[in-house]
Design an enzyme around this catalytic site. Structure first.
Site, PDB file in Angstrom:
ATOM      1  N   CYS A  74       0.867  -1.177   0.000  1.00  0.00           N
ATOM      2  CA  CYS A  74       0.000   0.000   0.000  1.00  0.00           C
ATOM      3  C   CYS A  74       0.909   1.234   0.000  1.00  0.00           C
ATOM      4  O   CYS A  74       1.665   1.446   0.956  1.00  0.00           O
ATOM      5  CB  CYS A  74      -0.890  -0.016   1.243  1.00  0.00           C
ATOM      6  N   CYS A 198      -5.105   6.322  -4.129  1.00  0.00           N
ATOM      7  CA  CYS A 198      -4.457   5.003  -4.059  1.00  0.00           C
ATOM      8  C   CYS A 198      -3.009   5.207  -4.501  1.00  0.00           C
ATOM      9  O   CYS A 198      -2.761   5.577  -5.657  1.00  0.00           O
ATOM     10  CB  CYS A 198      -5.179   4.016  -4.971  1.00  0.00           C
TER      11      CYS A 198
HETATM   12  N1  LIG Z   1      -6.094  -2.384  -2.020  1.00  0.00           N
HETATM   13  C1  LIG Z   1      -4.750  -2.693  -2.509  1.00  0.00           C
HETATM   14  C2  LIG Z   1      -3.686  -2.409  -1.428  1.00  0.00           C
HETATM   15  C3  LIG Z   1      -3.709  -0.962  -0.990  1.00  0.00           C
HETATM   16  C4  LIG Z   1      -3.425  -0.056  -2.117  1.00  0.00           C
HETATM   17  C5  LIG Z   1      -3.647   1.433  -1.846  1.00  0.00           C
HETATM   18  N2  LIG Z   1      -4.320   1.804  -0.634  1.00  0.00           N
HETATM   19  C6  LIG Z   1      -2.338   2.185  -1.985  1.00  0.00           C
HETATM   20  O1  LIG Z   1      -2.211   3.302  -1.438  1.00  0.00           O
HETATM   21  O2  LIG Z   1      -1.430   1.667  -2.690  1.00  0.00           O
HETATM   22  C7  LIG Z   1      -4.685  -4.169  -2.885  1.00  0.00           C
HETATM   23  O3  LIG Z   1      -5.213  -4.987  -2.163  1.00  0.00           O
HETATM   24  O4  LIG Z   1      -4.070  -4.446  -3.913  1.00  0.00           O
END
Ligand SMILES: N[C@H](CCC[C@H](N)C(=O)O)C(=O)O
Length: 265
Positions: A74, A198
């Protein structure tokens, strides 16, 4: 069970953060993580990070999506965890920690974290989208009039559809603004909804835009629902290195919360 937590947000992508250097948090308890992330019964967040100890580096990052499952890297969570480690006095100006996708170098200065992401050596380019992994899997698709776009409906269809199916992917919709800036909206796997930002997603978008010659810049501002992030990178013969994700990482509040088990919400 009493849980001491800290709440952070990075451009609106928000997280419950736990100082777990004593390794007391029951990380196999999916319901506990889901409860802590629940926006009505718990603290409320898109995800949860543990700051675990490390023999060789400043700390180890463990990440969970709000559905309670441990997941891949993340980017915004990593940026917030660096800010938290700084608040704990784990480091002064720069740090190296390990995470599920390997080592990460980062700097923290006055509320801004600059986080190095993994090298990207394989960008799949298709007719209407790209697919690449920036620590988490990302489908990147250009759209028009992104402000009115139904991210949840369209994102969910792609996330569960072929070729991703149950394991899924994160889905990023992007519109080119003027002066080499891009606006991004993301449907996040494991949150199963749009998030306000994200980090691994905007990193994927920046590289995909360069790969598809939508920009010649290697330092790209990206507008997200929760603010603005910057991604920079160095093209190499077979991909991209020195990939950095930079932006604000903000402490919101901290507290204690009691968990009474799944039956007692
Ligand atoms: N939900 C994503 C992980 C968190 C990604 C996001 N919150 C970031 O800031 O990169 C997954 O399971 O692939």
């Amino acid at each position: 069970m009493d849980i001491t937590f800290y709440k952070y947000q990075g451009t609106g992508n928000d997280f419950v953060v736990i100082d777990n250097r004593d390794l007391s948090f029951p990380r196999e308890n999916t319901d506990l993580v889901h409860f802590l992330c629940d926006r009505r019964f718990g603290v409320g967040a898109d995800g949860l990070m543990l700051l675990n100890p490390s023999d060789k580096y400043d700390f180890t990052m463990v990440y969970f999506n709000s559905d309670g499952t441990e997941s891949t890297m993340c980017g915004n969570g990593g940026r917030c965890l660096v800010a938290f480690a700084h608040k704990l006095g784990v480091f002064e100006k720069e740090t190296t920690f390990d995470a599920i996708d390997g080592l990460h170098y980062a700097t923290y200065n006055d509320g801004i974290t600059n986080l190095q992401m993994i090298d990207v050596n394989n960008v799949e380019v298709y007719e209407n989208h790209c697919f690449l992994n920036t620590g988490s899997p990302h489908h990147v698709q250009m759209v028009n009039n992104i402000g009115a776009y139904d991210v949840k409906t369209n994102g969910e269809k792609i996330r569960y559809g072929a070729p991703y199916f149950q394991e899924g992917t994160n889905v990023n919709f992007v519109e080119s603004l003027n002066n080499d800036k891009f606006r991004v909206r993301t449907y996040e796997r494991g949150v199963e909804n749009e998030t306000l930002a994200c980090g691994t997603g905007v990193t994927a978008v920046a590289i995909a835009m360069y790969e598809q010659k939508q920009t010649t810049n290697t330092k790209i501002p990206l507008k997200v629902e929760g603010g603005e992030l910057e991604v920079s990178f160095e093209p190499t013969e077979n991909g991209y290195k020195n990939v950095f994700l930079k932006g604000p990482a903000t402490f919101v509040f901290n507290g204690n919360i009691k968990y009474h088990g799944k039956a007692n919400r």
